[in-house]
Design an enzyme around this catalytic site. Sequence first.
Site, PDB file in Angstrom:
ATOM      1  N   GLU A 115       0.723  -1.275  -0.115  1.00 12.16           N
ATOM      2  CA  GLU A 115      -0.038  -0.020   0.063  1.00 12.16           C
ATOM      3  C   GLU A 115       0.745   1.459   0.208  1.00 12.16           C
ATOM      4  OE1 GLU A 115      -3.037  -0.368  -0.669  1.00 12.16           O
ATOM      5  OE2 GLU A 115      -3.635  -2.235   0.053  1.00 12.16           O
ATOM      6  N   HIS A 139      -2.418   1.629   8.514  1.00 19.37           N
ATOM      7  CA  HIS A 139      -3.685   0.885   7.777  1.00 19.37           C
ATOM      8  C   HIS A 139      -3.641  -0.226   8.758  1.00 19.37           C
ATOM      9  CE1 HIS A 139      -6.186  -1.367   5.037  1.00 19.37           C
ATOM     10  NE2 HIS A 139      -5.234  -2.047   4.718  1.00 19.37           N
ATOM     11  N   HIS A 141      -6.778  -3.746   9.699  1.00 16.23           N
ATOM     12  CA  HIS A 141      -7.972  -4.614   9.233  1.00 16.23           C
ATOM     13  C   HIS A 141      -8.990  -4.948  10.506  1.00 16.23           C
ATOM     14  CE1 HIS A 141      -5.874  -6.481   5.685  1.00 16.23           C
ATOM     15  NE2 HIS A 141      -6.065  -5.187   5.746  1.00 16.23           N
ATOM     16  N   GLU A 169     -16.583  10.406  24.019  1.00 12.53           N
ATOM     17  CA  GLU A 169     -15.148  11.227  23.647  1.00 12.53           C
ATOM     18  C   GLU A 169     -15.044  11.124  22.135  1.00 12.53           C
ATOM     19  OE1 GLU A 169     -13.130   6.437  24.033  1.00 12.53           O
ATOM     20  OE2 GLU A 169     -11.821   8.381  24.118  1.00 12.53           O
ATOM     21  N   HIS A 210     -12.786  -3.794   4.006  1.00 17.41           N
ATOM     22  CA  HIS A 210     -11.269  -4.168   3.865  1.00 17.41           C
ATOM     23  C   HIS A 210     -10.587  -3.721   5.197  1.00 17.41           C
ATOM     24  CE1 HIS A 210      -7.132  -3.755   1.670  1.00 17.41           C
ATOM     25  NE2 HIS A 210      -6.930  -3.770   2.971  1.00 17.41           N
TER      26      HIS A 210
HETATM   27  O1  2HA Z   1      -1.627  -7.027   3.298  1.00 17.36           O
HETATM   28  O2  2HA Z   1      -3.277  -4.678   4.322  1.00 17.36           O
HETATM   29  O3  2HA Z   1      -4.138  -3.731   2.139  1.00 17.36           O
HETATM   30  C1  2HA Z   1      -1.393  -5.859   3.441  1.00 17.36           C
HETATM   31  C2  2HA Z   1      -2.762  -4.969   3.103  1.00 17.36           C
HETATM   32  C3  2HA Z   1      -3.305  -4.530   2.058  1.00 17.36           C
HETATM   33 ZN    ZN Z   2      -5.180  -3.806   4.084  1.00 22.65          ZN
END
Ligand code: 2HA
Ligand code: ZN
Length: 274
Positions: A115, A139, A141, A169, A210
């Site tokens: 990414e 980033h 998940h 909050e 995602h």
């Molecule tokens: O594997 O999270 O978006 C890495 C990620 C791709």
């Molecule tokens: Zn990801």
Amino acid sequence: MKVLESEIVKAYIRMADDGWQQGWHERNGGNLTYRMKNEEVEELKENFTPGKWQDIGTTVPGLAGEYFITTGSGKFFRNVSIKPEDSIAIIEIDEKGENYRICWGLVNGGRPTSELPSHLMNHEVKKRITNGKHRVIYHAHPVNTIALTFVLPLNDETFTRELWEMATECPVVFPDGIGVVPWMVPGGRDIAVETSKLMEKYDVAIWAHHGMFCSGEDFDLTFGLMHTVEKSAEILVKVLSMTDKKRQTIQPDDFRNLARDFKVTLPERFLFEK
Ligand code: 2HA
Ligand code: ZN
């Protein structure tokens, strides 16, 4: 100074491990980048062995000459604290913002995060609009936030308002709100462009089905932001699991009162009557 002895690299590794322990990084999921300060680069430079210049996949002239700490593509957050030299890298951006090269890390080969275009385009926006204050793009998940992208309408107003309502909050922690990117193919320039547009307005962008991107000044604030949004999402998932109708909640005027006392500006477009 050795790279792994520097405070900033230790703090980076701790954040990656915190994310793993939250359950946000199955397998190779998620990525973390940090834009280094000049003094941090200077103190580590003696360890750098720059590799070949490689195409970033997008152009980020606003980041020319910058150095980043990044997770590696296909590397597992679970392993960052155990074998950091294999899992992470320090990269340098060239003078045009078109190429990067690995200066340290990824000792067994590999590339920076898949990414990288999204991370760098987000960094470029945030560096500009915060006068260089924001240095972290994260980033992950997180389960509950992802779950909500299957049941809430995919727009910024709904996600912001629903998540604000779940914990007092929240409007103080993310007063600008949250952006939502519809499902797109990850890893490329198109999703990077859409995400970086949202980063002009928000510190949080959710990728439907995602995960989430957060931006912040340091590791504490950026991790704390992801944690707060995800906790709020967890409360909403529990509420929606019990009922589709809240008996009571925080109302628009309550948010206005909160904004006044906590000295934050809450955009009126999130305070609609339902
Ligand atoms: O594997 O999270 O978006 C890495 C990620 C791709
Ligand atoms: Zn990801």
